[in-house]
Design an enzyme around this catalytic site. Structure first.
Site, PDB file in Angstrom:
ATOM      1  CG  HIS A  24     -16.139  41.387  18.535  1.00 25.22           C
ATOM      2  ND1 HIS A  24     -16.211  40.999  17.222  1.00 25.22           N
ATOM      3  CD2 HIS A  24     -16.964  42.443  18.651  1.00 25.22           C
ATOM      4  CE1 HIS A  24     -17.057  41.795  16.569  1.00 25.22           C
ATOM      5  NE2 HIS A  24     -17.515  42.673  17.428  1.00 25.22           N
ATOM      6  NE  ARG A  84     -12.183  37.827  18.557  1.00 24.94           N
ATOM      7  CZ  ARG A  84     -13.325  37.428  19.086  1.00 24.94           C
ATOM      8  NH1 ARG A  84     -14.393  37.333  18.358  1.00 24.94           N
ATOM      9  NH2 ARG A  84     -13.404  37.104  20.365  1.00 24.94           N
ATOM     10  CE1 TYR A 100     -15.541  34.904  22.720  1.00 28.48           C
ATOM     11  CE2 TYR A 100     -16.573  36.588  24.066  1.00 28.48           C
ATOM     12  CZ  TYR A 100     -15.749  36.240  23.031  1.00 28.48           C
ATOM     13  OH  TYR A 100     -15.121  37.216  22.299  1.00 28.48           O
TER      14      TYR A 100
HETATM   15  C1  LIG Z   1     -26.643  43.449  11.374  1.00 29.69           C
HETATM   16  C2  LIG Z   1     -25.751  43.411  12.569  1.00 29.69           C
HETATM   17  N1  LIG Z   1     -26.102  42.672  13.624  1.00 29.69           N
HETATM   18  C3  LIG Z   1     -25.334  42.649  14.731  1.00 29.69           C
HETATM   19  C4  LIG Z   1     -24.180  43.359  14.777  1.00 29.69           C
HETATM   20  C5  LIG Z   1     -23.320  43.341  16.041  1.00 29.69           C
HETATM   21  N2  LIG Z   1     -22.068  42.653  15.757  1.00 29.69           N
HETATM   22  C6  LIG Z   1     -20.959  43.330  15.426  1.00 29.69           C
HETATM   23  S1  LIG Z   1     -19.717  42.343  15.012  1.00 29.69           S
HETATM   24  C7  LIG Z   1     -20.610  40.955  15.294  1.00 29.69           C
HETATM   25  C8  LIG Z   1     -19.988  39.612  15.054  1.00 29.69           C
HETATM   26  C9  LIG Z   1     -19.471  39.481  13.653  1.00 29.69           C
HETATM   27  O1  LIG Z   1     -18.889  38.243  13.456  1.00 29.69           O
HETATM   28  P1  LIG Z   1     -18.256  37.826  12.070  1.00 29.69           P
HETATM   29  O2  LIG Z   1     -19.213  38.119  10.952  1.00 29.69           O
HETATM   30  O3  LIG Z   1     -17.798  36.425  12.194  1.00 29.69           O
HETATM   31  O4  LIG Z   1     -17.042  38.798  11.862  1.00 29.69           O
HETATM   32  P2  LIG Z   1     -15.764  39.009  12.809  1.00 29.69           P
HETATM   33  O5  LIG Z   1     -16.155  40.032  13.835  1.00 29.69           O
HETATM   34  O6  LIG Z   1     -15.429  37.714  13.411  1.00 29.69           O
HETATM   35  O7  LIG Z   1     -14.696  39.545  11.922  1.00 29.69           O
HETATM   36  C10 LIG Z   1     -21.890  41.300  15.731  1.00 29.69           C
HETATM   37  C11 LIG Z   1     -22.943  40.345  16.115  1.00 29.69           C
HETATM   38  C12 LIG Z   1     -23.847  44.125  13.647  1.00 29.69           C
HETATM   39  N3  LIG Z   1     -22.728  44.871  13.613  1.00 29.69           N
HETATM   40  N4  LIG Z   1     -24.629  44.124  12.553  1.00 29.69           N
END
Ligand SMILES: Cc1ncc(C[n+]2csc(CCOP(=O)(O)OP(=O)(O)O)c2C)c(N)n1
Lengths: 382, 340
Positions: free
Chosen positions: A269, A265, A278
């Site tokens: 985020h 990425r 970070y």
């Molecule tokens: C159940 C839940 N917990 C926390 C969040 C908050 N949150 C949104 S995105 C994220 C990180 C997601 O990481 P990843 O699964 O690696 O996907 P990426 O964003 O890297 O595509 C978090 C913790 C959420 N959306 N849903």
């Protein structure tokens, strides 16, 4: 264990754009490699290239629109174009997709109307496109929840005896969720025709992938009885080939597959995130050298499929799509206040009807100035 | 005394608790280097180390369940749920395990667990980022549920929650994180004015209507009291603070004086906290009431997209309209029914 599942990811295009033959995967690239009679391999390659260029441009526009206050939030996917566009080009129109929130490139390649790409990020609705017009579910914010829906859909396909397959997208962080693990249990037990497509972009907001998994993520699936592969997620041909292989497995009754596309990425985020807190800047620089679009473009130039004219055409298309996205965003009318009460249930529901009625009276009253209720609102950003 | 935001006050309160008791550990997603998405834990990992401020895998059920195990081992975990809408994957662990362990073990197992949840809307967020899930937890026996509304309470109540031997669901009004206020840092566990976290607070005294709110709406209720006084209505505004147990004594004393009750919350109306307060106060004060209790709440719809959220959220005007209804003054429902 299948090859490519733990160590270095399967790569068909090296970062400098050189195409390496691959024993297992070349079979899935016969058309783009010009080995299928009647298939216009150049046109296929150019359409993949254009989609990647346009997707990146949409992403940049989304970020800009957010910065200008036109969108509430935007989840950039810059760097992940190969994973998204490569896999999307493998998926058939009848196959069904269950995405997370970051698959904007997939939705574009799938033919989403442009306003539908931004509708939810503007805060006009909780979703954009019609799921059954696109065969693609709405974006999912609850991490990992969609993987279970994908498996259920695939079980339905199985019980219907259909040839359809299902693809679900999620991130590396999602693989920690119970839902994702439970979905793998169901998929394996029922031999559901589903492809788990994990975009391991190295980060779940501020947490590196090491917080989620102690071994390469692709290694988890075999424990559930699901065959898995680890591919270079910045290599669009590897993503295309691996997805085609997995879909073939699904369609031929051989059950689920798991693909870990190792990518990065490059942006934050979301537009609300500050990765400098970070993430080491050098890391970004290293990954820039593996840029998925530059790599593919170098390959296409080397085989004479891309020249300046093709580049210019792609850039022009990207500009006009971005312009259309901008226009659609800026001119998107706000939803009607009373639409709050729509679609909560399939039909009318007495308590809600009453609340709606009171809401209408209240709004009329506020405009007309009744009692103390006409006092000026002191807060809120109406 | 120093002036700080509610977010900073929470950070200071967490720091106090961690200094006071080495068994206090923080767990959650992105709470380390990032300091949490709202920066509530900013700097704490740097000062206390990665074993006391733990960046967990992205798994709410996992976080909650392992926190229970740590409590067995004598720790006092403080779990951060990133947003209200993401507590549901942990719901089973909270309502089936956390809430019931003490009862189930005949009091032998204590679960001194604090579950911090930023809650409520009004910040223009996408889906699942603006919910008010308090009623689910209030309905579950064995849990204590509190909601803070200002920096001083945030500073003191987080320390009280962590020191509490019961599990506490601790709601933080995310739209008030940046509100500033005076914080007396010498007032920790004992609470300002000796107020325990399970006591309600009378924000401003009045004689005509009792207006109860909590979390993000406590401030709106206070503003409503001020605005109503310009109209000649004397409102007694109460910040509930504790949602379970509810300090009915304070509300009851107020309603006996005013004879009228308005309850405001962002959560949907049906089976929300307003229903419980209305019913309980009616039982306790029926002969003192001049009007049926009035609820001003979010509608019975999923939390809407941001372009519509300010219609859904009770704001100053809607609360004042509710006050008018309780007073029998002209209001938006005049002519169709007497109150609601
Ligand atoms: C159940 C839940 N917990 C926390 C969040 C908050 N949150 C949104 S995105 C994220 C990180 C997601 O990481 P990843 O699964 O690696 O996907 P990426 O964003 O890297 O595509 C978090 C913790 C959420 N959306 N849903």
């Amino acid at each position: 264990m299948t090859a490519g599942h733990g160590g270095s990811p399967i790569q068909l295009l090296s970062p400098d754009g050189v195409r390496h033959p691959h024993e297992r995967y070349d079979r899935f690239l016969a058309d783009v490699d010009g080995r299928v009679e009647g298939a216009d391999s150049a046109a296929l390659l150019v359409s993949i290239y254009e989609d990647m260029v346009v997707a990146r441009r949409i992403d940049a526009e989304g970020t800009a629109l957010q910065r200008q206050g036109q969108l509430g939030l935007w989840p950039p996917f810059v760097g992940q174009e190969a994973a998204q566009i490569g896999s999307a080009h493998a998926i058939g129109p009848d196959d069904f997709i269950f995405p997370s929130y970051r698959e904007i490139g997939v939705a574009y390649a799938r033919g989403a109307e442009l306003p539908d790409l931004v509708r939810q990020w503007r805060g006009n609705a909780h979703s954009g496109w019609d799921p059954f017009a696109m065969n693609m579910g709405p974006s999912q914010v609850v991490i990992g929840a969609q993987t279970l829906h994908a498996v259920g859909y695939a079980m339905g396909v199985l019980f219907d005896g259909a040839e359809t397959a299902v693809v679900t997208y999620f991130g590396d962080g999602a693989t920690s969720q119970g839902d994702v693990n439970e979905s793998m249990v169901f998929a394996a037990s029922f031999q559901a025709p589903v492809v788990f497509f994990c975009q391991n972009n190295q980060w779940a907001i501020s947490e590196p992938v090491g917080v989620q998994a102690h071994v390469p993520i692709a290694r988890r699936a075999p424990g559930f009885g699901i065959s898995s592969v680890r591919v270079d997620g910045n290599d669009v041909l590897a993503c295309l080939a691996a997805t085609r292989e997995a879909l073939e497995r699904a369609r031929s009754g051989n059950g689920p597959s798991f693909i870990e596309a190792v990518t990065y990425r490059m942006g934050p985020h979301t537009t609300a995130d500050d990765p400098t807190r970070y993430r080491d800047a050098n890391e970004l620089e290293d990954w820039k050298e593996k840029d998925p679009i530059a790599r593919f473009e170098a390959y296409l130039a080397s085989i004479g499929v891309v020249d300046d004219a093709v580049r210019a055409r792609a850039a022009e298309k990207a500009d006009s799509v971005a312009e259309a996205v901008r226009e659609a965003t800026i001119h998107m009318p706000d939803p009607e206040p009373e639409s709050l009460f729509e679609h909560v249930y399939a039909g009318p529901q007495p308590v809600l009807e009453r609340q709606r009625d009171h809401f209408e009276r209240y709004r009329r009253g506020i405009e007309g100035g009744i009692g103390a209720g006409a006092a000026t609102t002191a807060e809120g950003g109406r | 005394m120093s002036e700080m935001t509610l977010a900073k006050a929470l950070n200071a309160g967490l720091r106090q608790s961690m200094e006071r008791d080495s068994k206090v550990v923080l767990m959650g997603e992105d709470i380390g280097k990032l300091g949490g998405v709202f920066r509530i834990t900013d700097g704490l990992q740097k000062d206390f180390g990665a074993h006391r401020v733990i960046d967990t895998p992205l798994a709410e059920s996992g976080i909650m369940g392992t926190a229970i195990g740590m409590a067995y081992r004598g720790y006092r975990p403080v779990v951060e749920i990133q947003f209200d809408g993401f507590v549901y994957p942990a719901f089973d662990q909270i309502v089936s395990q956390v809430a019931k362990l003490h009862f189930r073990s005949l009091g032998r197992i204590k679960v001194p667990l604090t579950i911090r949840i930023p809650f409520g809307g009004g910040i223009g967020s996408p889906e699942h980022h603006s919910e008010s899930p308090e009623a689910y937890f209030v309905h579950t026996a064995g849990l204590r549920v509190v909601a803070v509304s200002n920096p001083q309470d945030a500073y003191s109540m987080i320390q009280q929650a962590i020191a509490c031997d019961d599990p506490v669901v601790f709601f933080e009004p995310k739209r008030r994180y940046h509100d500033r206020g005076e914080v007396d840092e010498t007032v920790g566990l004992e609470g300002p004015g000796g107020l325990a976290m399970d006591a309600a607070r009378v924000l401003t005294e009045g004689t005509d209507v009792t207006l109860v709110g909590y979390g993000p709406l406590a401030k709106t209720c206070l503003d409503a009291a001020t605005a109503a006084s310009d109209e000649g209505i004397s409102v007694e505004a109460i910040d509930l603070r504790s949602l379970s147990p509810i300090d009915f004594g304070t509300i009851e004393a107020s309603v006996r004086k005013t004879g009228r009750l308005v309850i405001a919350h962002e959560a949907s109306q049906t089976a929300g906290l307003g229903a419980e307060i209305a019913a309980s106060i009616t039982e306790r004060c029926f002969y003192f009431l001049e009007h049926a209790p009035v609820r001003v709440t979010g509608f019975d719809v999923p939390y809407p997209h941001s372009k519509l959220e300010f219609y859904h959220l009770p704001d100053l005007d809607r609360i004042l309209d509710g006050v008018d209804r309780a007073m029998g003054r002209p209001n938006s429902l005049s002519g169709i029914e007497d109150g609601e």
